[in-house]
Scaffold this motif. Structure first.
Motif, mmCIF file in Angstrom:
data_model
loop_
_atom_site.group_PDB
_atom_site.id
_atom_site.type_symbol
_atom_site.label_atom_id
_atom_site.label_comp_id
_atom_site.label_asym_id
_atom_site.label_seq_id
_atom_site.Cartn_x
_atom_site.Cartn_y
_atom_site.Cartn_z
ATOM 1 N N ILE A 16 9.878 13.191 -2.966
ATOM 2 C CA ILE A 16 9.584 12.257 -4.051
ATOM 3 C C ILE A 16 8.388 11.415 -3.627
ATOM 4 N N LEU A 17 7.382 11.389 -4.503
ATOM 5 C CA LEU A 17 6.188 10.567 -4.293
ATOM 6 C C LEU A 17 6.165 9.449 -5.322
ATOM 7 N N SER A 18 5.859 8.239 -4.873
ATOM 8 C CA SER A 18 5.707 7.124 -5.809
ATOM 9 C C SER A 18 5.083 5.928 -5.103
ATOM 10 N N SER A 19 4.509 5.053 -5.905
ATOM 11 C CA SER A 19 4.048 3.756 -5.392
ATOM 12 C C SER A 19 4.936 2.627 -5.935
ATOM 13 N N ARG A 64 6.110 8.843 0.319
ATOM 14 C CA ARG A 64 6.981 9.998 0.098
ATOM 15 C C ARG A 64 8.313 9.730 0.789
ATOM 16 N N ARG A 65 9.362 10.213 0.155
ATOM 17 C CA ARG A 65 10.663 10.317 0.822
ATOM 18 C C ARG A 65 11.142 11.741 0.614
ATOM 19 N N ILE A 66 11.753 12.285 1.652
ATOM 20 C CA ILE A 66 12.304 13.631 1.594
ATOM 21 C C ILE A 66 13.822 13.509 1.585
ATOM 22 N N TYR A 67 14.429 14.286 0.700
ATOM 23 C CA TYR A 67 15.879 14.345 0.583
ATOM 24 C C TYR A 67 16.327 15.796 0.645
ATOM 25 N N THR A 68 17.516 16.003 1.192
ATOM 26 C CA THR A 68 18.177 17.292 1.043
ATOM 27 C C THR A 68 19.594 17.021 0.563
ATOM 28 N N PHE A 69 20.214 18.084 0.065
ATOM 29 C CA PHE A 69 21.501 17.945 -0.606
ATOM 30 C C PHE A 69 22.506 18.965 -0.079
ATOM 31 N N PHE A 100 7.165 8.726 -10.722
ATOM 32 C CA PHE A 100 7.352 9.486 -9.494
ATOM 33 C C PHE A 100 7.045 10.949 -9.742
ATOM 34 N N ASN A 101 6.748 11.633 -8.666
ATOM 35 C CA ASN A 101 6.567 13.077 -8.666
ATOM 36 C C ASN A 101 7.721 13.671 -7.865
ATOM 37 N N LEU A 102 8.464 14.568 -8.489
ATOM 38 C CA LEU A 102 9.568 15.248 -7.825
ATOM 39 C C LEU A 102 9.111 16.661 -7.468
ATOM 40 N N ASP A 103 9.196 16.982 -6.199
ATOM 41 C CA ASP A 103 8.696 18.254 -5.677
ATOM 42 C C ASP A 103 9.859 19.011 -5.031
ATOM 43 N N PRO A 104 10.610 19.825 -5.819
ATOM 44 C CA PRO A 104 11.751 20.528 -5.240
ATOM 45 C C PRO A 104 11.346 21.826 -4.563
ATOM 46 N N GLY A 105 12.178 22.215 -3.626
ATOM 47 C CA GLY A 105 11.967 23.486 -2.955
ATOM 48 C C GLY A 105 13.238 23.922 -2.260
#
Length: 180
Positions: A16-19, A64-69, A100-105
């Motif tokens: 997730i990208l955001s200011s 940016r923050r990175i998350y996993t589930f 925000f920009n959500l960048d899944p993978g």
């Protein structure tokens, strides 16, 4: 002759990208968990310094923050996941701009594949207008970037988190195979 084999599940990865984190973070994370499962990895805020591509839309400074589930997901779900994240971005628009920009993978032992709605020479079409971007490969004990890997994903600050996520994913796979 090769024999088709259904691959095991992957680790859902979301960048997730955001200011403007303060405007959505408290509400977005439960919405993500409702759709994807419980968060089992959360990075600290990572400054995005490798590009100014998102500055006009998202503002500055961008983190940016990175998350996993958890649980793990079947690899063929990537288009569906990208469509969900696109919908969430739309739901949170402010003045016709994304908050925000959500960048899944999906992360596997061998690779990190990001989902995108944009075609390019190295991307493979999946379904529903979604393409797979082979972003990084894991070989010889570490993450290796490719000629088209975005500079932020090629950075050590991202690869450090990916190493940790991959180790956790490997343990989840081992535990799953022991319970079968």
């Amino acid at each position: 002759m090769s024999h088709p084999e259904i691959p095991g599940p992957g680790k859902l990865f979301l960048s997730i990208l955001s200011s403007r984190w303060e405007l959505f973070e408290e509400e977005l994370l439960p919405a993500l968990s409702l759709r994807f499962g419980r968060v089992d990895f959360e990075s600290p805020y990572i400054p995005l310094t490798e590009t100014d591509y998102y500055n006009q839309e998202l503002g500055t400074p961008i983190f940016r923050r990175i998350y996993t589930f958890y649980p793990l997901v079947e690899l063929n779900r990537l288009p569906e996941i990208k469509l969900v994240t696109n919908s969430l971005e739309q739901d949170w628009l402010r003045d016709d701009k994304r908050l925000f920009n959500l960048d899944p993978g999906l992360l596997t032992l061998e690779r990190l594949v990001l989902a995108t709605g944009k075609n390019f020479t190295h991307r493979i079409y999946l379904d529903q207008g979604i393409w797979a971007d082979l972003t990084l490969i894991f070989t010889r004990g570490d993450w290796v970037d490719l000629p088209w890997t975005f500079p932020d994903y090629a950075s050590e600050k991202i690869k450090t988190h990916l190493r940790e996520i991959r180790t956790s994913y490997r343990k989840q796979l081992q535990k799953a195979s022991q319970t079968k």
